[in-house]
Design an enzyme around this catalytic site. Structure first.
Site, PDB file in Angstrom:
ATOM      1  N   GLY A  96      -3.379 -37.968  -1.016  1.00  0.00           N
ATOM      2  CA  GLY A  96      -2.888 -39.325  -0.770  1.00  0.00           C
ATOM      3  C   GLY A  96      -3.969 -40.364  -1.015  1.00  0.00           C
ATOM      4  O   GLY A  96      -3.700 -41.444  -1.550  1.00  0.00           O
ATOM      5  N   ASP A 317      -6.898 -38.105  11.558  1.00  0.00           N
ATOM      6  CA  ASP A 317      -6.735 -36.792  10.923  1.00  0.00           C
ATOM      7  C   ASP A 317      -7.001 -35.636  11.882  1.00  0.00           C
ATOM      8  O   ASP A 317      -6.817 -34.474  11.513  1.00  0.00           O
ATOM      9  CB  ASP A 317      -7.677 -36.678   9.720  1.00  0.00           C
ATOM     10  CG  ASP A 317      -7.234 -37.599   8.589  1.00  0.00           C
ATOM     11  OD1 ASP A 317      -6.048 -37.963   8.545  1.00  0.00           O
ATOM     12  OD2 ASP A 317      -8.090 -37.961   7.758  1.00  0.00           O
ATOM     13  N   ARG A 348       3.261 -34.439  11.035  1.00  0.00           N
ATOM     14  CA  ARG A 348       2.369 -33.678  11.927  1.00  0.00           C
ATOM     15  C   ARG A 348       2.833 -33.689  13.383  1.00  0.00           C
ATOM     16  O   ARG A 348       2.368 -32.859  14.167  1.00  0.00           O
ATOM     17  CB  ARG A 348       0.933 -34.197  11.801  1.00  0.00           C
ATOM     18  CG  ARG A 348       0.308 -33.764  10.491  1.00  0.00           C
ATOM     19  CD  ARG A 348      -1.125 -34.215  10.315  1.00  0.00           C
ATOM     20  NE  ARG A 348      -1.659 -33.633   9.085  1.00  0.00           N
ATOM     21  CZ  ARG A 348      -2.737 -34.081   8.459  1.00  0.00           C
ATOM     22  NH1 ARG A 348      -3.408 -35.129   8.935  1.00  0.00           N
ATOM     23  NH2 ARG A 348      -3.153 -33.486   7.358  1.00  0.00           N
TER      24      ARG A 348
HETATM   25  C1  S3P Z   1      -8.212 -41.893   4.385  1.00  0.00           C
HETATM   26  C2  S3P Z   1      -7.493 -42.679   5.262  1.00  0.00           C
HETATM   27  C3  S3P Z   1      -6.510 -42.151   6.227  1.00  0.00           C
HETATM   28  C4  S3P Z   1      -6.668 -40.641   6.422  1.00  0.00           C
HETATM   29  C5  S3P Z   1      -6.836 -39.915   5.118  1.00  0.00           C
HETATM   30  C6  S3P Z   1      -8.068 -40.423   4.377  1.00  0.00           C
HETATM   31  C7  S3P Z   1      -9.163 -42.522   3.455  1.00  0.00           C
HETATM   32  O1  S3P Z   1      -5.199 -42.407   5.740  1.00  0.00           O
HETATM   33  O2  S3P Z   1      -5.565 -40.118   7.123  1.00  0.00           O
HETATM   34  O3  S3P Z   1      -6.975 -38.518   5.331  1.00  0.00           O
HETATM   35  O4  S3P Z   1      -9.996 -41.808   2.860  1.00  0.00           O
HETATM   36  O5  S3P Z   1      -9.107 -43.749   3.303  1.00  0.00           O
HETATM   37  P1  S3P Z   1      -4.423 -43.770   6.074  1.00  0.00           P
HETATM   38  O6  S3P Z   1      -5.154 -44.870   5.441  1.00  0.00           O
HETATM   39  O7  S3P Z   1      -3.059 -43.574   5.467  1.00  0.00           O
HETATM   40  O8  S3P Z   1      -4.370 -43.854   7.572  1.00  0.00           O
END
Ligand code: S3P
Length: 442
Positions: A96, A317, A348
């Site tokens: 993501g 996380d 989750r």
């Molecule tokens: C991340 C931000 C978080 C986290 C993901 C990594 C990042 O997501 O859960 O594992 O590297 O910016 P969200 O921005 O959707 O909260």
């Protein structure tokens, strides 16, 4: 056949270990290194599938990247306007972070591109990034807010002032990266503090940012100067599994080395300390703009606590393994304000509640969290049994830790994605004292 784990009950956690490099920082080191002028050398890079997906995307955009070899990566930056049109869709795999940050970085390019991902990523919401980018002038198409994401070329983006509805570092980072390609100033306001690795690393690359409380502003057109060295600390999100493991397994004493201690990431330590954990940060130092420490953790009895929305983004996380810790505590733990957990690599809240209940724990999912009745007074917190990870790396690792306090062995189904964030997890867990083996299940 499904690659899966079988964890035998009991064990204690001892020794010293360094978990793999921080995923968030690894992604950003390649992204910023690629659009900088000059050569960036990275050490401690996460050789997990997610960060490798980002590397491959930038190779497809014409960037020469050497490695990874034992965590060493060399990025030959092409400058802010040096990326080339890709010949094929860019595959973000399970990541993501890769997809959302790339949307920001690619929205202002003079060429078009398409971002695709695996089955899990293809179900995750992208509108939260696409909408503000459209306000900046980007032309983005999604399928009902989900990948694939198609970005059409635009001559230029415009800076905006944007108040983010969700506390998301990925959205903030995407807008900062788009802001580099925008005319004028982009101002972003977050509802609660989220991880600030992008801001720290942009600053290290010579970009001027103005930060004021929950607002950050960036002026477009600034050029990045390569950082000659980035030393990626060990990922606190991976360390978290061992923090909880050593806490709940009686007779444990473990040191985790060189863990990233960015205050926007240490919520898991604050929560565990509030529950009664014995975690001490030793040898605190700063490495390349990020605080780092060695963490000593000894087993300790835990107490259930309320965990409210203020603590959620700083430990986002780590909730799968925190739910396991809560099951081992005395009394009730109530998590609220954590609805974002429903749109991670899996839902989750639902998946952890199902797994905990399959192992005999009273866990009640709520729309924005969970209520867990701790079973500290039981000889064994968890029954043996079988749980589904739904292909989510952190669910699989969280239930591995549960094995330390189980009555019988725990089977964890579908563990292939553990390699996205923690390559070598099975060997690391075995070496630390967990009775884990890899098995193929029908
Ligand atoms: C991340 C931000 C978080 C986290 C993901 C990594 C990042 O997501 O859960 O594992 O590297 O910016 P969200 O921005 O959707 O909260």
């Amino acid at each position: 056949m499904l690659s899966s784990y079988r964890v035998s009950p009991g064990g204690r956690i001892n020794g010293r270990r360094r978990v793999p490099g921080d995923k968030s920082i690894s992604h950003r080191s390649v992204m910023l290194g690629a659009i900088a002028g000059g050569v960036t050398r990275v050490t401690g890079f996460l050789e997990g599938a997610d960060a490798i997906s980002t590397m491959n995307v930038f190779r497809a955009l014409g960037v020469v990247i050497e490695g990874p070899t034992d965590g060493a990566v060399t990025v030959h930056g092409v400058g802010l306007r040096g990326l080339r049109a890709p010949a094929e869709p860019l595959d973000c795999g399970n990541a993501g972070t890769a997809m959302r940050l790339l949307m920001g970085l690619l929205a202002g390019q003079r060429f078009g591109s398409t971002l695709v991902g695996d089955e899990s990523l293809s179900r995750r919401p992208m509108r939260r990034v696409a909408e503000p980018l459209a306000l900046m002038g980007a032309r983005i198409e999604t399928v009902d807010g989900k990948p694939p994401v198609v970005l059409q070329p635009v001559p230029e983006l415009n800076g905006i002032e944007y108040r983010m509805p969700v506390a998301s570092a990925q959205v903030k980072s995407a807008l900062l990266l788009a802001g580099l390609y925008a005319h004028g100033r982009t101002v972003i306001e977050e509802p609660a503090p989220t991880r600030d690795h992008t801001e720290r690393m942009l600053t290290a690359f010579g970009v001027r940012l103005e930060r004021q409380g929950r607002r950050v502003a960036i002026d477009g057109g600034q050029l990045l100067r390569a950082v000659t060295r980035i030393d990626v600390p060990a990922d606190i999100s991976s360390a978290a599994f061992f923090l909880v493991a050593a806490t709940i397994a009686p007779g444990s004493n473990l040191v985790l080395e060189h863990v990233g201690m960015n205050p926007t990431r240490t919520g898991v330590i604050d929560i565990l300390l509030r529950m009664g954990a014995d975690i001490v940060a030793e040898n605190r130092r700063e490495v390349g703009g990020e605080p780092v420490a060695d963490l000593r953790v000894r087993s300790a009895p835990l107490t259930g606590i309320p965990i409210g929305p203020d603590l959620v983004p700083l430990a986002i996380d780590e909730f799968p393994v925190l739910f396991v810790a809560a099951a081992c505590a005395q009394g009730r733990t109530v998590v609220t304000g954590a609805e974002e957990l429903r749109v991670k690599e899996s839902d989750r809240i639902a998946v952890m509640a199902d797994g905990l209940r399959a192992l005999g724990v009273t866990a009640t999912p709520t729309p924005d969290g969970m209520v867990i009745e701790g079973r500290a007074d039981q000889a064994h917190v968890f029954d043996g049994g079988s749980v589904e990870s739904h292909g989510d790396h952190r669910i699989a690792m969280a239930f591995t830790v549960a094995g330390l306090r189980a009555r019988g062995s725990i089977e964890i189904r579908d563990t292939r994605n553990v390699a996205t964030s923690f390559p070598g997890f099975v060997q690391a867990a075995q070496a630390a004292g967990i009775g884990i083996e890899e098995v193929s299940l029908p």
